[in-house]
Design an enzyme around this catalytic site. Sequence first.
Site, PDB file in Angstrom:
ATOM      1  N   THR A 122       0.861  -1.184   0.000  1.00 28.55           N
ATOM      2  CA  THR A 122       0.000   0.000   0.000  1.00 28.55           C
ATOM      3  C   THR A 122       0.895   1.231   0.000  1.00 28.55           C
ATOM      4  OG1 THR A 122      -1.588  -1.245   1.299  1.00 28.55           O
ATOM      5  CG2 THR A 122      -1.879   1.142   1.248  1.00 28.55           C
ATOM      6  N   GLU A 152      -2.993  -5.445  -2.872  1.00 32.19           N
ATOM      7  CA  GLU A 152      -3.458  -6.624  -2.136  1.00 32.19           C
ATOM      8  C   GLU A 152      -4.507  -6.192  -1.116  1.00 32.19           C
ATOM      9  OE1 GLU A 152      -2.587  -9.943  -2.500  1.00 32.19           O
ATOM     10  OE2 GLU A 152      -4.340  -9.921  -1.191  1.00 32.19           O
ATOM     11  N   ASN A 214      -9.419   1.091   2.153  1.00 31.71           N
ATOM     12  CA  ASN A 214      -9.146   1.129   3.589  1.00 31.71           C
ATOM     13  C   ASN A 214      -9.752   2.367   4.240  1.00 31.71           C
ATOM     14  OD1 ASN A 214      -7.961  -1.325   3.691  1.00 31.71           O
ATOM     15  ND2 ASN A 214      -5.865  -0.595   3.908  1.00 31.71           N
ATOM     16  N   GLY A 263      -7.709  -1.088  14.771  1.00 28.58           N
ATOM     17  CA  GLY A 263      -6.266  -1.003  14.943  1.00 28.58           C
ATOM     18  C   GLY A 263      -5.619  -1.804  13.837  1.00 28.58           C
ATOM     19  N   CYS A 266      -2.736  -1.764   9.175  1.00 29.72           N
ATOM     20  CA  CYS A 266      -3.195  -1.149   7.921  1.00 29.72           C
ATOM     21  C   CYS A 266      -4.073   0.073   8.132  1.00 29.72           C
ATOM     22  CB  CYS A 266      -3.931  -2.182   7.077  1.00 29.72           C
ATOM     23  SG  CYS A 266      -2.839  -3.486   6.489  1.00 29.72           S
TER      24      CYS A 266
HETATM   25  C1  UDX Z   1      -7.662  -4.368   6.594  1.00 28.22           C
HETATM   26  C2  UDX Z   1      -8.588  -4.484   5.368  1.00 28.22           C
HETATM   27  O1  UDX Z   1      -9.815  -5.103   5.753  1.00 28.22           O
HETATM   28  C3  UDX Z   1      -7.907  -5.269   4.278  1.00 28.22           C
HETATM   29  O2  UDX Z   1      -8.718  -5.331   3.121  1.00 28.22           O
HETATM   30  C4  UDX Z   1      -6.583  -4.606   3.949  1.00 28.22           C
HETATM   31  O3  UDX Z   1      -5.885  -5.337   2.967  1.00 28.22           O
HETATM   32  C5  UDX Z   1      -5.718  -4.473   5.197  1.00 28.22           C
HETATM   33  O4  UDX Z   1      -6.438  -3.778   6.212  1.00 28.22           O
HETATM   34  P1  UDX Z   1      -6.964  -6.023   8.573  1.00 28.22           P
HETATM   35  O5  UDX Z   1      -6.062  -4.923   9.067  1.00 28.22           O
HETATM   36  O6  UDX Z   1      -6.425  -7.412   8.514  1.00 28.22           O
HETATM   37  O7  UDX Z   1      -7.460  -5.686   7.090  1.00 28.22           O
HETATM   38  O8  UDX Z   1      -8.226  -6.021   9.543  1.00 28.22           O
HETATM   39  P2  UDX Z   1      -9.806  -5.829   9.426  1.00 28.22           P
HETATM   40  O9  UDX Z   1     -10.466  -7.137   9.458  1.00 28.22           O
HETATM   41  O10 UDX Z   1     -10.145  -4.904   8.325  1.00 28.22           O
HETATM   42  O11 UDX Z   1     -10.080  -5.109  10.838  1.00 28.22           O
HETATM   43  C6  UDX Z   1      -9.484  -3.854  11.134  1.00 28.22           C
HETATM   44  C7  UDX Z   1      -9.844  -3.379  12.505  1.00 28.22           C
HETATM   45  O12 UDX Z   1     -11.188  -2.906  12.518  1.00 28.22           O
HETATM   46  C8  UDX Z   1      -9.755  -4.411  13.619  1.00 28.22           C
HETATM   47  O13 UDX Z   1      -9.105  -3.809  14.734  1.00 28.22           O
HETATM   48  C9  UDX Z   1     -11.192  -4.729  13.942  1.00 28.22           C
HETATM   49  O14 UDX Z   1     -11.356  -5.108  15.278  1.00 28.22           O
HETATM   50  C10 UDX Z   1     -11.869  -3.408  13.641  1.00 28.22           C
HETATM   51  N1  UDX Z   1     -13.300  -3.510  13.286  1.00 28.22           N
HETATM   52  C11 UDX Z   1     -13.673  -4.170  12.152  1.00 28.22           C
HETATM   53  C12 UDX Z   1     -14.266  -2.897  14.076  1.00 28.22           C
HETATM   54  O15 UDX Z   1     -13.946  -2.278  15.101  1.00 28.22           O
HETATM   55  N2  UDX Z   1     -15.573  -2.966  13.700  1.00 28.22           N
HETATM   56  C13 UDX Z   1     -15.990  -3.616  12.587  1.00 28.22           C
HETATM   57  O16 UDX Z   1     -17.201  -3.622  12.317  1.00 28.22           O
HETATM   58  C14 UDX Z   1     -15.009  -4.250  11.784  1.00 28.22           C
END
Ligand code: UDX
Length: 439
Positions: A122, A152, A214, A263, A266
């Site tokens: 990214t 990705e 994101n 958190g 990403c």
């Molecule tokens: C994210 C994107 O989803 C992904 O497409 C990108 O490639 C990388 O960043 P990731 O960091 O693995 O992926 O986590 P994700 O499942 O998106 O969750 C991010 C954060 O949001 C987590 O801390 C999660 O607890 C929080 N979250 C998610 C919430 O607080 N509420 C929600 O409804 C969904």
Amino acid sequence: MRLTVIGTGYLGATHAACMAELGHEVLGVDVNPDRIAALQAGRVPFYEPGLAELLAKHVASGLLRFTTSYREAAEFGDVHFSCVGTPQQAGGQSADLRFVDAVIESLAPHLDRPALVVGKSTVPVGTAARLAARLAALAPAGQHARLAWNPEFLREGFAVEDTLRPDRLVFGIDRDDAESEQVLREVYRPLPAADVPVVVTDFPTAELVKTAANAFLATKISFINAMAEVCEAAGADVAHLSASLAYDTRIGGRFLHAGVGFGGGCLPKDIRAFGARAEELGVGQALSFLREVDAINLRRRQRVLDLAGELCPDGLAGRRIAVWGAAFKPDSDDIRDAPALDLAARLHRAGASVSVYDPKAMDNARKLHPELDYATGALEAAQGADLILHLTEWPEFRALAPDAVAAVVSRRQIIDGRNILDRDGWRAAGWTFRSLGRQ
Ligand code: UDX
């Protein structure tokens, strides 16, 4: 095909194993010899469901090998995926591109025959064009060393699944470079889901797709967390609000779960880097709302601290507090910008005696915050506690019976930072149960 995957973190190690699963011969490359030794021995140095099995399978099949040598990578591969990290700059909001630049600087001088370098990291919009020029200038193959951008979208915890069954593929291609598009189509041709949509576009659009995705996801989470703040003031219930909004298919229920906020490696740093890049482009105002998205997100952590203060009216100093969870989300051992661990550390700084338990992230947490106490289980963490904070929604925390936990604590007080525990069940067992955005 013969591919290399440069950078073997969450993204690269997964991509390498999945490309082998598609039948390609893959060489994983990393500058960290310990990591390469572990991977070559079939060990994944972090937790990602299903990855260890896939890695072991293809190290054994001979399709997947690892090296620290860029020379070997250039000799071996026709396509080189760059999967290195773009962390937030120390002391700034922008992305730190030193690893992305280092890949080109290290690989290009060895490219003496036609090759395609494919960026997956990214990056701030405009990076790919700059790297393409640098690549052609440094490579003995000159203009025959091409660059493409293929962002990705994998989520940690579902990385293998997301790589083998992506929602879409985005190919950022330099002007008139039909050949690179064909090479990328060939790489992904064996994907099990034959009808994965492919968007072919230019460099800047491909870069922006990732940051925009994101930013949208972060905005959606902060939207519902802002509603949680309003619910708290108005006496409403954000869980019911979110469930009702989700029935509107234009809105949808995913990423609409209120709690302690997002958190990870990403979302937080990507929205900050996106805002910083927009400023550089002279369109900072267009993304000024992302500062508010970030602020709403961080305010949720403060809200948990305030609730903890309410439940410990004599002050946090000297109180025993159990923190359930350290990873930024379940099914991951990643503690980067994790709300749970951040809150544990802040409670410790406020003088509380904090005991942390997480099913997978203990080693990482201990390295970053050696000052905290670490328990070997959720009940052990809760021993003698004045307050429990449920901050990462691992299923094993939901499976605990409130009565069993009540037997070990000092006071029956719990804050559910993820709005997922059975509130009625805990209250029926005599607990003071507080959550975010709910009464
Ligand atoms: C994210 C994107 O989803 C992904 O497409 C990108 O490639 C990388 O960043 P990731 O960091 O693995 O992926 O986590 P994700 O499942 O998106 O969750 C991010 C954060 O949001 C987590 O801390 C999660 O607890 C929080 N979250 C998610 C919430 O607080 N509420 C929600 O409804 C969904």
